[in-house]
Structure formats: C-alpha cells, structure tokens
Scaffold this active site. Structure first.
Site, PDB file in Angstrom:
ATOM      1  CB  SER A 124     -11.264   9.926   6.554  1.00  0.00           C
ATOM      2  OG  SER A 124      -9.787  10.582   6.391  1.00  0.00           O
ATOM      3  CE1 TYR A 148     -12.240  12.219   1.428  1.00  0.00           C
ATOM      4  CE2 TYR A 148     -10.182  12.711   3.220  1.00  0.00           C
ATOM      5  CZ  TYR A 148     -11.077  11.908   2.492  1.00  0.00           C
ATOM      6  OH  TYR A 148     -11.260  10.562   3.141  1.00  0.00           O
ATOM      7  CE  LYS A 152     -14.858  10.626   3.402  1.00  0.00           C
ATOM      8  NZ  LYS A 152     -16.048   9.738   3.017  1.00  0.00           N
TER       9      LYS A 152
HETATM   10  N1  UFG Z   1       4.210   9.871   1.542  1.00  0.00           N
HETATM   11  C1  UFG Z   1       5.629   9.971   0.839  1.00  0.00           C
HETATM   12  N2  UFG Z   1       5.461   9.681  -0.375  1.00  0.00           N
HETATM   13  C2  UFG Z   1       4.647   9.780  -1.270  1.00  0.00           C
HETATM   14  C3  UFG Z   1       3.054   9.430  -0.606  1.00  0.00           C
HETATM   15  C4  UFG Z   1       3.199   9.685   0.919  1.00  0.00           C
HETATM   16  O1  UFG Z   1       6.406  10.172   1.622  1.00  0.00           O
HETATM   17  O2  UFG Z   1       4.541   9.701  -2.545  1.00  0.00           O
HETATM   18  C5  UFG Z   1       4.146   9.781   2.972  1.00  0.00           C
HETATM   19  C6  UFG Z   1       3.283  11.015   3.427  1.00  0.00           C
HETATM   20  O3  UFG Z   1       4.145  12.336   3.551  1.00  0.00           O
HETATM   21  C7  UFG Z   1       2.764  10.432   4.683  1.00  0.00           C
HETATM   22  C8  UFG Z   1       2.793   8.897   4.475  1.00  0.00           C
HETATM   23  O4  UFG Z   1       3.643   8.737   3.304  1.00  0.00           O
HETATM   24  O5  UFG Z   1       3.674  10.592   5.830  1.00  0.00           O
HETATM   25  C9  UFG Z   1       1.191   8.674   4.363  1.00  0.00           C
HETATM   26  O6  UFG Z   1       0.824   9.368   3.045  1.00  0.00           O
HETATM   27  P1  UFG Z   1      -0.499   8.877   2.505  1.00  0.00           P
HETATM   28  O7  UFG Z   1      -0.938   9.964   1.434  1.00  0.00           O
HETATM   29  O8  UFG Z   1      -0.538   7.553   1.846  1.00  0.00           O
HETATM   30  O9  UFG Z   1      -1.784   8.951   3.565  1.00  0.00           O
HETATM   31  P2  UFG Z   1      -2.132  10.167   4.597  1.00  0.00           P
HETATM   32  O10 UFG Z   1      -1.862   9.727   5.763  1.00  0.00           O
HETATM   33  O11 UFG Z   1      -1.539  11.513   3.909  1.00  0.00           O
HETATM   34  O12 UFG Z   1      -3.664  10.518   4.106  1.00  0.00           O
HETATM   35  C10 UFG Z   1      -4.407   9.510   4.277  1.00  0.00           C
HETATM   36  C11 UFG Z   1      -5.808   9.394   3.318  1.00  0.00           C
HETATM   37  C12 UFG Z   1      -6.583  10.569   3.512  1.00  0.00           C
HETATM   38  C13 UFG Z   1      -6.902  10.759   4.628  1.00  0.00           C
HETATM   39  C14 UFG Z   1      -5.874  10.500   5.847  1.00  0.00           C
HETATM   40  C15 UFG Z   1      -6.287  10.437   7.244  1.00  0.00           C
HETATM   41  O13 UFG Z   1      -4.920   9.300   1.773  1.00  0.00           O
HETATM   42  O14 UFG Z   1      -7.395  10.440   2.563  1.00  0.00           O
HETATM   43  O15 UFG Z   1      -5.117   9.403   5.670  1.00  0.00           O
HETATM   44  O16 UFG Z   1      -5.603  10.490   8.177  1.00  0.00           O
HETATM   45  F1  UFG Z   1      -7.852  11.768   4.803  1.00  0.00           F
END
Ligand code: UFG
Length: 335
Positions: A124, A148, A152
């Site tokens: 990841s 987590y 990885k």
């Molecule tokens: N976000 C919101 N509201 C939500 C969910 C997410 O505003 O309800 C925002 C987050 O703050 C972020 C973006 O949307 O800016 C993406 O969030 P995600 O949770 O979809 O994804 P992340 O980038 O936080 O995390 C993902 C995977 C992880 C991994 C990571 C690697 O979920 O497992 O990418 O960069 F580790």
C-alpha cells in the site's frame, strides 16, 4: 499455469481473479471469508464463464494451507489475504500483526517447501508515511503511522530478506494508491461491513439513501480547494497490474516494488462533483475537522510500472464513479 490467490474473495482479489481467468490462468483461491463472501467468487465465475478452485482456509492454518500446495501444481502466488483497516489496527494491534505477518510467514514457508518462489504482494502507499513531496516514487523513504501500515512495511522487509537469502525467489511488491470503482458488469465491487471508512463506499451509500450525508474530513488542507487529495485508481486497472507483475516475475528473479496509481490527484470535493455529474445523484456533505493520521496530498509517480511492467491505468475518475455506483445500485445491501 496454476496461480494461488490468497484473499481472492476480497475487493481487489476478486477483480484480479477475473483478469487471471480471462488471461487463461488456472486460479486457486484461499480465503477465510472473514471480511468477504463466497458470493463474490460465484460472481467471478459468472462473469468469466470459468471455474475457480476454492479453499475456505486461513493462512494461519498451516496444516490445511499445506494441503493446498500438495494437492495442486502451484507456480506462483498472489497474496492479498490480510486485515486492512487503519482504525481497527489501532484497536487490535496484536491480531493485526499476528494475522498479517504470521500469515505471510506461514505462506512463505509453504511456498519454500513446495519450491514455489514467485510472489506478488499486496502492499500500500501507506508505506510512504508522510511523504515529503508529491508525486511519490518508489525510492522515497518508507515509514508507517499505524499498525496496519507497519504490517505492510514489515512484510516488505521480510520479503527483501527472503530474496536476499535465496536468489531463486522473484517478488513484486505492488503499492496501491486508492482503489475504487467496480467491475463494469456491476456484479462484483467493494462490500465493506458496517460503516465504510473509505470515501467512495461512503459516497455510494449516501447516494443510495443508506446514509444521510458525507462527512468531509478537513477543509483547511494546503490543497487547491482545502480538501485532501488522493490518487484514485480503478480497481480493474489495479487488477490488470497484477497480471503484468505476474508475467514479469515469471521471467525474472529478485524483488522490485511498483506504485499502482494513475499519477493524478483528485480532492474529496472533486470526487463528489464527478460522482454527482455521472450519476445525477446529489451528495449532501458537511466539512468537519481533519481525520487523525490523514495527509494533505498523496499521489503516485507511476513511471516505474509503466516502463518495467508495461502497465498504466486506463480508466478515468468518471469511469470509477459510474462503476462504483452501478455495483451499489445492483447490490444495495452488498453481496
Ligand atoms: N474522506 C472523507 N470522508 C470520509 C472518508 C474519507 O472526507 O468519509 C477523505 C479522507 O480524509 C481522505 C480521502 O477522503 O482525504 C480518502 O480517504 P480514504 O479513507 O478513502 O483513503 P485513505 O487515503 O485515507 O487510505 C487509503 C486506504 C488505506 C491505505 C491508504 C494508502 O484506505 O488502507 O489509502 O495511502 F493505507
């Protein structure tokens, strides 16, 4: 050629099984169905019209896992099986370390015993921790901010050591950015249990009326509109990246890591806008404070995968939104 896919019933695993079967590989799936359903594999077979061999086995179950190797003529492994929630990993770290790391060690032991030394590992972009700049290339320093992410990173290190000790091993580490979307048939897609943590499944659940509104975590980042920027990539493109990586490790030895991203960053508000445009659904939202552990911007430099694996993402953000929505509409309550 027989390929073992651990965690093959999961979101990325099931899409990869489709691509493997379509490319003519024989597929053996090992899954404990903790965070996935056998139905996804039934649908993989519907989509492809081909048969999969399925074992309901935990990678921690050494004895049964060994049977999978002794009963088949496995030539390479694609290893998805593992827990994947950042938040949950903070609550139950021991389980995360045990499941992800011990599970991988047992798998590698069995691989070694049966002389199967070709592995594609599901890593990841989280292994880049807080990157100092974007786009992120594979040579950036690695770190992790939660259990987590550390699993990885530790598994990547273990695989490096295995390859250093035995030059016959051939490993591709695939560092995914933000996989979203679904197969265009609308039959397989992301099926989170409980409240989704990730952006796209939350948006589709708002659109289908299961949730009232989206909470946007942070409107004050140093990005063009203040919301977080990520490299969203269609899950089918990610799945195809595994086929390219597999073709590569079959011909080579050693270990390489590859970013699987598009190289383009979209903000949360841009994702919402694109989703609204292609689906004609209004997504009400509120902007709340930042989510702990989130970074402002994260997107890939995808040139290494393009040059070496001859792979690059083909689908755009609108395809991702359209396909995610189709799966949600066809499966309002998941599988
Ligand atoms: N976000 C919101 N509201 C939500 C969910 C997410 O505003 O309800 C925002 C987050 O703050 C972020 C973006 O949307 O800016 C993406 O969030 P995600 O949770 O979809 O994804 P992340 O980038 O936080 O995390 C993902 C995977 C992880 C991994 C990571 C690697 O979920 O497992 O990418 O960069 F580790």
């Amino acid at each position: 050629m027989e390929i073992l896919v651990t965690g093959g019933a999961g979101y990325i695993g099931s899409h990869t099984c489709v691509e493997l079967l379509n490319s003519g590989y024989k597929v053996i799936v090992v899954d404990n169905f903790f965070n996935s359903k056998p139905e996804s594999l039934k649908r993989v077979q519907e989509i492809t019209g081909k048969h999969l061999k399925i074992y309901e086995v935990d990678t921690l179950d050494e004895v049964t896992l060994e049977k999978v190797f002794s009963e088949n003529n496995i030539e390479a492994v694609i290893h998805f099986a593992g827990f994947k929630s950042v938040g949950e990993s903070l609550q139950i770290p021991i389980l995360y370390y045990h499941n992800n790391i011990t599970g991988t060690l047992i798998l590698c032991e069995k691989m070694k015993k049966y002389n199967v030394k070709k592995l594609v590992f599901s890593s990841s972009a989280t292994v880049y921790g807080m990157p100092k700049s974007v786009p992120i290339s594979e040579s950036f320093p690695l770190s992790a901010n939660n259990p987590y992410g550390r699993t990885k990173l530790m598994i990547e290190t273990i695989l490096q050591d295995i390859c250093a000790a035995d030059k016959q091993w051939s490993v591709a580490i695939l560092r995914y950015f933000n996989p979203i979307g679904a197969h265009e048939s609308g039959k397989i897609g992301e099926d989170p249990s409980g409240t989704p943590n990730n952006l796209m499944p939350f948006i589709t659940q708002v659109a289908v009326g299961k949730r009232e509104k989206l909470s946007i975590f942070g409107g004050d980042y140093d990005t063009h509109d203040g919301t977080g920027v990520r490299d969203y990539i269609h899950v089918v493109d990610i799945a195809k990246g595994h086929i390219r990586a597999l073709e590569r490790i079959i011909k080579t030895s050693g270990i390489e890591a590859y970013n699987l991203g598009t190289g383009i960053g979209y903000s949360v508000l841009e994702v919402v806008k694109n989703f609204q445009k292609v689906t004609n659904k209004k997504i009400p939202y509120v902007i709340l404070k930042r989510r702990r552990g989130d970074i402002a911007e994260c997107y890939a430099d995808p040139i290494k995968a393009k040059t070496i694996l001859k792979w690059s993402a083909e689908k755009n953000i609108q395809d991702m939104c359209r396909d995610a929505w189709r799966f949600q509409v066809n499966n309002p309550n998941g599988y």
